[in-house]
Design an enzyme around this catalytic site. Structure first.
Site, PDB file in Angstrom:
ATOM      1  N   LYS A 196       0.859  -1.181   0.000  1.00  0.00           N
ATOM      2  CA  LYS A 196       0.000   0.000   0.000  1.00  0.00           C
ATOM      3  C   LYS A 196       0.893   1.228   0.000  1.00  0.00           C
ATOM      4  O   LYS A 196       1.675   1.448   0.921  1.00  0.00           O
ATOM      5  CB  LYS A 196      -0.907   0.004   1.224  1.00  0.00           C
ATOM      6  N   ARG A 206     -10.879   9.965   1.359  1.00  0.00           N
ATOM      7  CA  ARG A 206     -10.759  10.699   2.626  1.00  0.00           C
ATOM      8  C   ARG A 206     -11.867  11.748   2.741  1.00  0.00           C
ATOM      9  O   ARG A 206     -12.292  12.076   3.849  1.00  0.00           O
ATOM     10  CB  ARG A 206      -9.357  11.311   2.748  1.00  0.00           C
ATOM     11  N   LYS A 218       1.313  10.058   5.540  1.00  0.00           N
ATOM     12  CA  LYS A 218       1.358   8.654   5.965  1.00  0.00           C
ATOM     13  C   LYS A 218       2.643   7.961   5.518  1.00  0.00           C
ATOM     14  O   LYS A 218       2.702   6.734   5.453  1.00  0.00           O
ATOM     15  CB  LYS A 218       0.105   7.928   5.456  1.00  0.00           C
ATOM     16  N   GLU A 234       7.393  -7.050   1.591  1.00  0.00           N
ATOM     17  CA  GLU A 234       6.099  -7.027   2.286  1.00  0.00           C
ATOM     18  C   GLU A 234       5.302  -8.295   1.979  1.00  0.00           C
ATOM     19  O   GLU A 234       4.659  -8.861   2.859  1.00  0.00           O
ATOM     20  CB  GLU A 234       5.283  -5.792   1.870  1.00  0.00           C
ATOM     21  N   LYS A 249      -2.236  -1.639  -3.797  1.00  0.00           N
ATOM     22  CA  LYS A 249      -3.073  -0.440  -3.739  1.00  0.00           C
ATOM     23  C   LYS A 249      -2.205   0.808  -3.760  1.00  0.00           C
ATOM     24  O   LYS A 249      -1.236   0.860  -3.007  1.00  0.00           O
ATOM     25  CB  LYS A 249      -3.869  -0.493  -2.440  1.00  0.00           C
TER      26      LYS A 249
HETATM   27  C1  PBG Z   1      -7.232   3.716   5.230  1.00  0.00           C
HETATM   28  C2  PBG Z   1      -7.717   3.389   3.876  1.00  0.00           C
HETATM   29  C3  PBG Z   1      -7.591   4.263   2.791  1.00  0.00           C
HETATM   30  C4  PBG Z   1      -8.220   3.637   1.705  1.00  0.00           C
HETATM   31  C5  PBG Z   1      -8.702   2.392   2.144  1.00  0.00           C
HETATM   32  N1  PBG Z   1      -8.365   2.256   3.507  1.00  0.00           N
HETATM   33  C6  PBG Z   1      -7.020   5.628   2.687  1.00  0.00           C
HETATM   34  C7  PBG Z   1      -5.749   5.987   3.322  1.00  0.00           C
HETATM   35  O1  PBG Z   1      -4.867   5.139   3.550  1.00  0.00           O
HETATM   36  O2  PBG Z   1      -5.611   7.166   3.630  1.00  0.00           O
HETATM   37  C8  PBG Z   1      -8.327   4.278   0.355  1.00  0.00           C
HETATM   38  C9  PBG Z   1      -9.285   3.712  -0.621  1.00  0.00           C
HETATM   39  C10 PBG Z   1      -9.533   4.598  -1.794  1.00  0.00           C
HETATM   40  O3  PBG Z   1      -8.919   5.665  -1.979  1.00  0.00           O
HETATM   41  O4  PBG Z   1     -10.404   4.227  -2.583  1.00  0.00           O
HETATM   42  N2  PBG Z   1      -6.744   2.772   6.048  1.00  0.00           N
END
Ligand code: PBG
Length: 328
Positions: A196, A206, A218, A234, A249
């Site tokens: 991720k 968000r 982050k 990972e 992702k």
């Molecule tokens: C947070 C989380 C995020 C998404 C899924 N779980 C956003 C982030 O890490 O800030 C994003 C999904 C999307 O943008 O469609 N744990």
């Protein structure tokens, strides 16, 4: 011209093209991420994600029914938590009476065959908007694991089929696995958000959850977009820790990572076609700059071609409608 090889022969007609087609997207490949809010009869559109709304549980049950009708039977719900329920330790995330566990139970009661993959991370419940506990500007890894494990257990108790840790803390897959097993949930699977990345494409999500970090970014837990070997590290750790699926992702800017995990793992690979990727297609289509429907189909196909078995996408319902229209 005396050309021995003429690849165009295999593109000559629709029937031939269909015959040699290598990859397909079906409704079986899709998981639909959905946003659930408190209250009754609520449908609140998300401005940056045209076609997607936050629904209260009652309305979401209708939405799920219409998806199931179209063949979409797997969902990844996310809760919208009101500001007054957020705190530093995301305590609402393991409240049995909270919106999310109640929602999970309600869905499983009404649709026992539907698969729910539930997100584990602190950010929707955190007053800091981070995925871990914040202490003096730092994100604490090991202390966060306890909260993630409690959250995962409540979701499993409520009926979740697959736990999806999206927080990127080290060791969380193994920690959650052990906690689930100890409590009798060895049949609940884990789809790890393995690779991720710290991405600009999470913006619309968000907005949907009102979960943006209150300070900083982050980057101390999500991966650097410049790295690919690190994704293999990972993947190796998640596999050793007991993950049942590996996920990449965002999706579109990371097709090479999907391919690399596919080539290096025997586990099913998932791609998350995230909110910003959805928003780009929708915005360009709304301006008449691209054909939105064709772009959607091409985007989803690209994940299968890269080697993904599963696609999490906000297009899930629309794509199912499109398939139905195409197949008559
Ligand atoms: C947070 C989380 C995020 C998404 C899924 N779980 C956003 C982030 O890490 O800030 C994003 C999904 C999307 O943008 O469609 N744990």
């Amino acid at each position: 011209m005396n050309l021995t090889r003429r690849p165009r022969r295999n593109r000559k007609s629709e029937v031939i093209r269909n015959m040699v087609q290598e990859n397909f997207v079906t409704v079986n490949d899709l998981i639909f991420p959905i946003f659930v809010v408190e209250g009754q009869n609520q449908a609140i559109p998300i401005t940056s994600m045209p076609g997607i709304s936050r629904f209260s549980t009652d309305r979401m049950l209708d939405e799920i029914a219409s998806c199931v009708e179209l063949g979409v039977k797997a969902f990844a719900p996310f809760p919208v938590i009101s500001e007054d329920k957020k705190d530093r330790f995301a305590m609402e995330s393991y409240n049995k009476e909270g919106l999310f566990p109640q929602f999970i139970a309600e869905v499983k009661k009404n649709f026992p065959d539907v698969v729910l993959m539930t997100d584990v991370a602190m950010d929707p419940y955190s007053s800091d908007g981070h995925d871990g506990i914040v202490d003096n500007g730092e994100i604490l890894n090991d202390a966060t694991l306890d909260i993630l494990a409690k959250m995962a257990l409540e979701q499993a108790r409520a009926g979740a089929d697959i736990i999806g840790p999206s927080d990127m803390m080290d060791g969380r897959v193994g920690f959650i696995r052990e906690h689930l097993d100890k409590n009798g949930f060895s049949n609940v699977a884990i789809m790890s958000y393995t690779a991720k990345y710290a991405s600009a494409f999470y913006g619309p999500f968000r907005e949907a959850l009102d979960s943006a970090p209150k300070f900083g970014d982050k980057k101390t837990y999500q991966m650097n977009p410049a790295n690919s070997r690190e994704a293999l590290l990972e993947a190796e750790l998640d596999t050793l820790e007991g993950a049942d699926y590996l996920m990449v992702k965002p999706g579109l800017p990371y097709l090479d990572i999907i391919k690399s995990l596919r080539d290096n793992s025997h586990l099913p690979i998932a791609a998350y076609n995230i909110s910003g990727e959805y928003a780009m297609v929708k915005a360009a289509a709304a301006n008449g700059w691209i054909d939105g429907e064709k772009a959607m189909a091409e985007v989803l196909l690209s994940f299968k071609r890269a080697g993904a078995d599963i696609i999490l996408t906000y297009f899930a319902k629309e794509f199912a409608q499109y398939l139905k229209k195409m197949n008559g």
